[in-house]
Design a protein around this motif. Structure first.
Motif, mmCIF file in Angstrom:
data_model
loop_
_atom_site.group_PDB
_atom_site.id
_atom_site.type_symbol
_atom_site.label_atom_id
_atom_site.label_comp_id
_atom_site.label_asym_id
_atom_site.label_seq_id
_atom_site.Cartn_x
_atom_site.Cartn_y
_atom_site.Cartn_z
ATOM 1 N N GLU A 69 0.041 -4.917 8.870
ATOM 2 C CA GLU A 69 0.556 -4.707 8.156
ATOM 3 C C GLU A 69 1.355 -2.654 7.474
ATOM 4 O O GLU A 69 1.213 -2.687 7.005
ATOM 5 N N THR A 70 0.406 -1.805 8.358
ATOM 6 C CA THR A 70 0.077 -1.046 8.488
ATOM 7 C C THR A 70 -1.037 -0.078 7.259
ATOM 8 O O THR A 70 -1.355 0.685 6.361
ATOM 9 N N TYR A 71 -1.124 -0.940 6.760
ATOM 10 C CA TYR A 71 -2.793 -0.945 5.752
ATOM 11 C C TYR A 71 -3.710 -0.051 6.316
ATOM 12 O O TYR A 71 -4.324 -0.285 7.733
ATOM 13 N N ARG A 72 -4.267 1.264 6.114
ATOM 14 C CA ARG A 72 -5.309 2.347 6.346
ATOM 15 C C ARG A 72 -6.383 2.260 5.480
ATOM 16 O O ARG A 72 -5.598 2.246 4.226
ATOM 17 N N ARG A 107 -0.491 1.785 2.421
ATOM 18 C CA ARG A 107 0.307 0.476 2.997
ATOM 19 C C ARG A 107 1.336 1.747 2.767
ATOM 20 O O ARG A 107 1.961 2.158 2.012
ATOM 21 N N ARG A 108 2.063 1.813 3.515
ATOM 22 C CA ARG A 108 3.531 2.433 4.009
ATOM 23 C C ARG A 108 4.854 1.262 4.092
ATOM 24 O O ARG A 108 4.285 0.065 4.542
ATOM 25 N N THR A 134 4.090 11.856 7.098
ATOM 26 C CA THR A 134 4.615 11.283 8.269
ATOM 27 C C THR A 134 6.258 10.831 7.677
ATOM 28 O O THR A 134 7.590 10.277 7.609
#
Length: 124
Positions: free
Chosen positions: A44-47, A64-65, A106
């Motif tokens: 889910e775009t988590y970093r 996350r985004r 981004t």
């Protein structure tokens, strides 16, 4: 003190963050659970950005985004924690600055972080 910021890439990196993350998320039972949750959220775009000093994790920012109607695209910081003995030294701000730089790179201009009403330091 030379603190290096780098994203967790390997499971061992995520596991190394367990003690610090447990300060923020005491319900986490083990490093293995943390790894599993981070890996699931990564879809889910988590970093997870980690602050390392002398081979130990001393801080972390998980983000996350997302997109919603009020903001459009933004980066949401799920987790921001610094080891207790390293707090109030600017490391939390440094982690947030790095997340903000990633967002700008981004094309995302907004970063959102919620904190508890009882967290005076976090509110600053």
């Amino acid at each position: 003190m030379t603190v290096e910021l780098r994203h967790a890439a390997a499971d061992a990196d995520i596991a190394a963050a367990f003690e610090v993350m447990r300060d923020l998320r005491p319900h986490l039972a083990s490093a293995e659970e943390l790894v599993a949750r981070v890996r699931a959220q990564a879809s889910e775009t988590y970093r997870l950005l980690l602050a390392w000093d002398a081979g130990a994790v001393v801080g972390a920012a998980g983000y996350r985004r997302q997109t919603n109607l009020i903001r459009g695209p933004f980066v949401y910081v799920d987790d921001l924690v610094v080891r207790a003995d390293r707090r109030r030294g600017g490391l939390g701000a440094r982690l947030l600055d790095a997340v903000s730089a990633e967002a700008r790179a981004t094309g995302v201009g907004a970063v959102v972080l919620d904190t508890g009403l009882d967290n005076a330091y976090g509110q600053r």
